[in-house]
Design a protein around this motif. Sequence first.
Motif, PDB file in Angstrom:
ATOM      1  N   PRO A  97      41.682  43.528  49.414  1.00  0.00           N
ATOM      2  CA  PRO A  97      40.551  43.125  48.113  1.00  0.00           C
ATOM      3  C   PRO A  97      40.405  41.737  48.211  1.00  0.00           C
ATOM      4  O   PRO A  97      41.087  40.915  48.883  1.00  0.00           O
ATOM      5  CB  PRO A  97      41.261  43.389  47.002  1.00  0.00           C
ATOM      6  CG  PRO A  97      42.714  43.313  47.264  1.00  0.00           C
ATOM      7  CD  PRO A  97      43.004  43.741  48.525  1.00  0.00           C
ATOM      8  N   ARG A  98      39.134  41.562  47.813  1.00  0.00           N
ATOM      9  CA  ARG A  98      38.799  40.070  47.451  1.00  0.00           C
ATOM     10  C   ARG A  98      39.470  39.276  46.791  1.00  0.00           C
ATOM     11  O   ARG A  98      40.099  39.645  45.728  1.00  0.00           O
ATOM     12  CB  ARG A  98      37.223  40.000  47.022  1.00  0.00           C
ATOM     13  CG  ARG A  98      36.163  40.484  47.873  1.00  0.00           C
ATOM     14  CD  ARG A  98      34.823  40.538  47.345  1.00  0.00           C
ATOM     15  NE  ARG A  98      33.792  40.806  48.259  1.00  0.00           N
ATOM     16  CZ  ARG A  98      32.790  40.736  48.052  1.00  0.00           C
ATOM     17  NH1 ARG A  98      32.108  40.529  46.659  1.00  0.00           N
ATOM     18  NH2 ARG A  98      31.581  40.919  48.940  1.00  0.00           N
ATOM     19  N   ARG A  99      39.740  37.895  47.122  1.00  0.00           N
ATOM     20  CA  ARG A  99      40.819  37.130  46.544  1.00  0.00           C
ATOM     21  C   ARG A  99      40.003  35.710  46.076  1.00  0.00           C
ATOM     22  O   ARG A  99      39.144  35.266  47.189  1.00  0.00           O
ATOM     23  CB  ARG A  99      41.828  36.594  47.150  1.00  0.00           C
ATOM     24  CG  ARG A  99      42.520  37.986  47.795  1.00  0.00           C
ATOM     25  CD  ARG A  99      43.343  38.804  46.604  1.00  0.00           C
ATOM     26  NE  ARG A  99      44.298  39.831  47.312  1.00  0.00           N
ATOM     27  CZ  ARG A  99      45.031  40.657  46.462  1.00  0.00           C
ATOM     28  NH1 ARG A  99      44.816  40.754  44.896  1.00  0.00           N
ATOM     29  NH2 ARG A  99      46.143  41.545  46.895  1.00  0.00           N
TER      30      ARG A  99
ATOM     31  N   ASP B  26      45.894  35.959  38.218  1.00  0.00           N
ATOM     32  CA  ASP B  26      45.179  37.353  38.245  1.00  0.00           C
ATOM     33  C   ASP B  26      43.693  37.122  38.355  1.00  0.00           C
ATOM     34  O   ASP B  26      43.151  37.705  39.203  1.00  0.00           O
ATOM     35  CB  ASP B  26      45.419  37.940  36.707  1.00  0.00           C
ATOM     36  CG  ASP B  26      46.917  38.441  36.355  1.00  0.00           C
ATOM     37  OD1 ASP B  26      47.553  38.408  37.409  1.00  0.00           O
ATOM     38  OD2 ASP B  26      47.224  38.541  35.216  1.00  0.00           O
TER      39      ASP B  26
ATOM     40  N   ALA C 179      43.472  36.581  41.951  1.00  0.00           N
ATOM     41  CA  ALA C 179      43.641  37.732  42.742  1.00  0.00           C
ATOM     42  C   ALA C 179      42.644  38.755  42.781  1.00  0.00           C
ATOM     43  O   ALA C 179      42.802  39.839  43.567  1.00  0.00           O
ATOM     44  CB  ALA C 179      45.173  38.134  42.296  1.00  0.00           C
ATOM     45  N   SER C 180      41.868  38.950  41.692  1.00  0.00           N
ATOM     46  CA  SER C 180      40.972  39.893  41.746  1.00  0.00           C
ATOM     47  C   SER C 180      39.563  39.207  41.850  1.00  0.00           C
ATOM     48  O   SER C 180      38.488  40.075  41.863  1.00  0.00           O
ATOM     49  CB  SER C 180      40.847  40.486  40.191  1.00  0.00           C
ATOM     50  OG  SER C 180      40.598  39.152  39.186  1.00  0.00           O
TER      51      SER C 180
ATOM     52  N   ASP D  95      37.793  37.356  40.086  1.00  0.00           N
ATOM     53  CA  ASP D  95      37.149  37.704  38.902  1.00  0.00           C
ATOM     54  C   ASP D  95      36.485  36.126  38.767  1.00  0.00           C
ATOM     55  O   ASP D  95      37.018  35.455  38.036  1.00  0.00           O
ATOM     56  CB  ASP D  95      37.905  38.212  37.755  1.00  0.00           C
ATOM     57  CG  ASP D  95      37.240  38.340  36.686  1.00  0.00           C
ATOM     58  OD1 ASP D  95      36.114  37.777  36.445  1.00  0.00           O
ATOM     59  OD2 ASP D  95      37.856  39.127  35.740  1.00  0.00           O
TER      60      ASP D  95
END
Length: 307
Positions: free
Chosen positions: A37-39, A223, A226-227, A229
Amino acid sequence: MNIRIIFLLSAFAAFLLPFAYGENNPAPAAAQVTAAPRRGALYRVRHQGHTAYLFGTIHVGLPAFYPLDDQVTQALSHATNLVLELDVRQSEPFQAALRKHGRYAEGDSLERHLSPDGLAHLRRTLQQLGMPFEQVTTLKPWLVTNLLMGLDLERQGYQRQHGIEFFLLAQARTKEVQELESAEYQMSLFDGMSDADQEQYLRENLADWEEGELQRKAHALIDAWASADSDAQEQLLRASLAEKTLSADFTHRVLLDKRNPEMADKIGALLKTDETSFVAIGLLHLLGENGVPALLRRSGYEVEKLY
């Protein structure tokens, strides 16, 4: 929001845990065959046919963070050089800077620079952490603060050997590695605080640790990284701007607002000489209207946010 736990996840923090435990540099984290996933955050900056990819990092991590996503992997593979805040493999410059800026001279000690209340507060915290006071008695309060925060992250499972820099270095073994800063420079920024400010920096962080705020805020940033966001990342930065503490002021005024323009200037210089660079710097340097991408855009570079 208090931002100081966030800035523990800076390049020099990668050295603090082995400093505490007397370890050598660990082996880089190995890539695992899992979904990627993208980080973090990834930008592409262009200027007159040259390109620099800017990747936002944290400097401790988990094995589950790897491998990084295809966009990051491909950008790194196309780059002719890898640029980091500090080359985390080089411990000697860091140790020399610590001796100069983080330790008291022979015959001096922490007890002479903290108030009785500050010293008692520190002793209580060390007892809770199971660390002898004698282990830190020659260290300045700013270094004790960052060391204790690093140890707390380690106990939560976030480890230095799984920091992004080690992974990138392992993937770029044949590339030239450059540093944007030096350990001497980074240590000197903290050592510039007065005794009173260093004690306040220590006591604010100890209080947050006792209340569980350091842990909560560390998890929030990790978090968000890691996402990938971006909304959560920007919200963390905006909330931190509203906090009125010495630690938050130091972080913004010195660790961000001073260093971001310096980093942007150095990246701009790379864009004039190197065909393709991959620049990995702490995530917070990429955020906000005074972040490195925004500064480069205002200087006339073509800046594109990939995610």
